[in-house]
Scaffold this motif. Structure first.
Motif, PDB file in Angstrom:
ATOM      1  N   SER A   6     -14.272  12.148  -0.320  1.00 52.81           N
ATOM      2  CA  SER A   6     -12.832  11.883  -0.901  1.00 52.81           C
ATOM      3  C   SER A   6     -11.815  12.279   0.304  1.00 52.81           C
ATOM      4  CB  SER A   6     -12.743  12.583  -2.218  1.00 52.81           C
ATOM      5  OG  SER A   6     -12.834  14.152  -1.776  1.00 52.81           O
ATOM      6  N   VAL A   7     -10.892  11.294   0.303  1.00 49.75           N
ATOM      7  CA  VAL A   7      -9.929  11.426   1.136  1.00 49.75           C
ATOM      8  C   VAL A   7      -8.647  11.796   0.555  1.00 49.75           C
ATOM      9  CG1 VAL A   7      -8.476  10.526   3.182  1.00 49.75           C
ATOM     10  CG2 VAL A   7     -10.933  10.137   3.227  1.00 49.75           C
ATOM     11  N   GLN A   8      -8.138  12.993   1.042  1.00 50.51           N
ATOM     12  CA  GLN A   8      -6.567  13.372   0.318  1.00 50.51           C
ATOM     13  C   GLN A   8      -5.568  12.411   0.651  1.00 50.51           C
ATOM     14  OE1 GLN A   8      -5.546  17.334   0.339  1.00 50.51           O
ATOM     15  NE2 GLN A   8      -3.769  17.176  -0.696  1.00 50.51           N
ATOM     16  N   GLN A   9      -4.815  11.798  -0.075  1.00 46.19           N
ATOM     17  CA  GLN A   9      -3.571  11.025   0.176  1.00 46.19           C
ATOM     18  C   GLN A   9      -2.645  11.649  -0.586  1.00 46.19           C
ATOM     19  OE1 GLN A   9      -4.433   7.166  -0.535  1.00 46.19           O
ATOM     20  NE2 GLN A   9      -5.647   6.863   1.233  1.00 46.19           N
ATOM     21  N   GLY A  10      -1.440  11.779   0.048  1.00 39.79           N
ATOM     22  CA  GLY A  10      -0.119  12.119  -0.422  1.00 39.79           C
ATOM     23  C   GLY A  10      -0.090  13.544  -0.328  1.00 39.79           C
ATOM     24  N   PHE A  11       1.140  14.263  -1.142  1.00 38.20           N
ATOM     25  CA  PHE A  11       1.520  15.701  -0.755  1.00 38.20           C
ATOM     26  C   PHE A  11       0.723  16.545  -2.118  1.00 38.20           C
ATOM     27  CE2 PHE A  11       4.848  13.477   1.231  1.00 38.20           C
ATOM     28  CZ  PHE A  11       4.698  13.732   2.625  1.00 38.20           C
ATOM     29  N   SER A  12       0.770  17.608  -1.736  1.00 37.57           N
ATOM     30  CA  SER A  12       0.221  18.743  -2.954  1.00 37.57           C
ATOM     31  C   SER A  12       1.491  19.191  -3.479  1.00 37.57           C
ATOM     32  CB  SER A  12      -0.594  19.768  -2.341  1.00 37.57           C
ATOM     33  OG  SER A  12       0.365  20.797  -1.602  1.00 37.57           O
ATOM     34  N   LEU A  13       1.602  19.637  -4.636  1.00 40.21           N
ATOM     35  CA  LEU A  13       2.441  20.247  -5.438  1.00 40.21           C
ATOM     36  C   LEU A  13       3.298  20.951  -4.747  1.00 40.21           C
ATOM     37  CD1 LEU A  13       4.157  20.089  -8.017  1.00 40.21           C
ATOM     38  CD2 LEU A  13       2.746  21.814  -8.999  1.00 40.21           C
ATOM     39  N   THR A  14       2.346  22.122  -4.071  1.00 38.24           N
ATOM     40  CA  THR A  14       3.154  23.406  -3.220  1.00 38.24           C
ATOM     41  C   THR A  14       3.933  22.743  -2.294  1.00 38.24           C
ATOM     42  OG1 THR A  14       1.291  24.637  -3.623  1.00 38.24           O
ATOM     43  CG2 THR A  14       2.561  25.515  -2.037  1.00 38.24           C
ATOM     44  N   GLU A  15       3.450  21.638  -1.482  1.00 38.73           N
ATOM     45  CA  GLU A  15       4.131  21.294  -0.332  1.00 38.73           C
ATOM     46  C   GLU A  15       5.598  20.368  -0.732  1.00 38.73           C
ATOM     47  OE1 GLU A  15       0.295  19.938   2.624  1.00 38.73           O
ATOM     48  OE2 GLU A  15       1.176  18.561   0.943  1.00 38.73           O
ATOM     49  N   ALA A  16       5.259  19.803  -1.871  1.00 39.13           N
ATOM     50  CA  ALA A  16       6.743  19.059  -2.340  1.00 39.13           C
ATOM     51  C   ALA A  16       7.747  20.239  -2.698  1.00 39.13           C
ATOM     52  CB  ALA A  16       6.139  18.096  -3.616  1.00 39.13           C
ATOM     53  N   LEU A  17       7.402  21.016  -3.416  1.00 38.32           N
ATOM     54  CA  LEU A  17       8.304  22.283  -3.876  1.00 38.32           C
ATOM     55  C   LEU A  17       8.989  22.783  -2.420  1.00 38.32           C
ATOM     56  CD1 LEU A  17       6.414  23.979  -6.945  1.00 38.32           C
ATOM     57  CD2 LEU A  17       8.448  22.343  -6.871  1.00 38.32           C
ATOM     58  N   ILE A  18       7.960  23.209  -1.787  1.00 36.74           N
ATOM     59  CA  ILE A  18       8.524  23.780  -0.454  1.00 36.74           C
ATOM     60  C   ILE A  18       9.633  22.899   0.394  1.00 36.74           C
ATOM     61  CG2 ILE A  18       8.143  24.466   2.036  1.00 36.74           C
ATOM     62  CD1 ILE A  18       5.387  25.570   0.981  1.00 36.74           C
ATOM     63  N   ALA A  19       9.217  21.370   0.308  1.00 39.89           N
ATOM     64  CA  ALA A  19      10.171  20.614   0.898  1.00 39.89           C
ATOM     65  C   ALA A  19      11.660  20.432   0.081  1.00 39.89           C
ATOM     66  CB  ALA A  19       9.520  19.150   0.729  1.00 39.89           C
ATOM     67  N   MET A  20      11.385  20.332  -1.230  1.00 35.80           N
ATOM     68  CA  MET A  20      12.640  20.481  -2.201  1.00 35.80           C
ATOM     69  C   MET A  20      13.388  21.602  -1.833  1.00 35.80           C
ATOM     70  SD  MET A  20      12.902  17.740  -3.898  1.00 35.80           S
ATOM     71  CE  MET A  20      14.072  18.126  -5.037  1.00 35.80           C
TER      72      MET A  20
END
Length: 114
Positions: A6-20
């Motif tokens: 399984s290859v992870q695609q996209g961002f995790s919730l933590t990464e998205a919150l830090i970016a915001m």
């Protein structure tokens, strides 16, 4: 055996919150800078207007003997004259802006009779 990876695609919730969080801090900094810049421009405009109004008051006084035009709210104006024994008067125009900046100009106005 066939193992599927399984290859992870996209961002995790933590990464998205830090970016915001980083984006919101950047936007707040830019808004603060814009507010400071706007305040500085407004103050500079008031200073220029104060000197221009003081000059126009002295010009009007030299021609008509009194000041002109009423001022808008927040602006203060004082036109004074000090006469000597001769036919000359030292006229002073003081303008105060709503931001409490004061511009003072003086002119010696002499009335010589032929």
């Amino acid at each position: 055996m066939n193992k599927s990876c399984s290859v992870q695609q996209g961002f995790s919730l933590t990464e998205a919150l830090i970016a915001m969080l980083l984006l919101s801090v950047s936007i707040l900094g830019l808004l603060n800078y814009y507010q400071s810049l706007t305040h500085g421009f407004m103050q500079q405009w008031q200073v220029q207007q104060a000197w221009a109004k003081a000059h126009s008051q002295l010009e009007a006084c030299s021609v008509t003997g009194k000041g002109t035009e009423p001022f808008t709210d927040g602006w203060e104006f004082l036109l004074t004259g000090l006469s000597d024994a001769q036919s000359c008067t030292l006229v002073s125009a003081a303008i105060q802006t709503p931001a409490k900046y004061q511009a003072i100009l003086q002119r010696l106005i002499c009335n010589f009779s032929p």
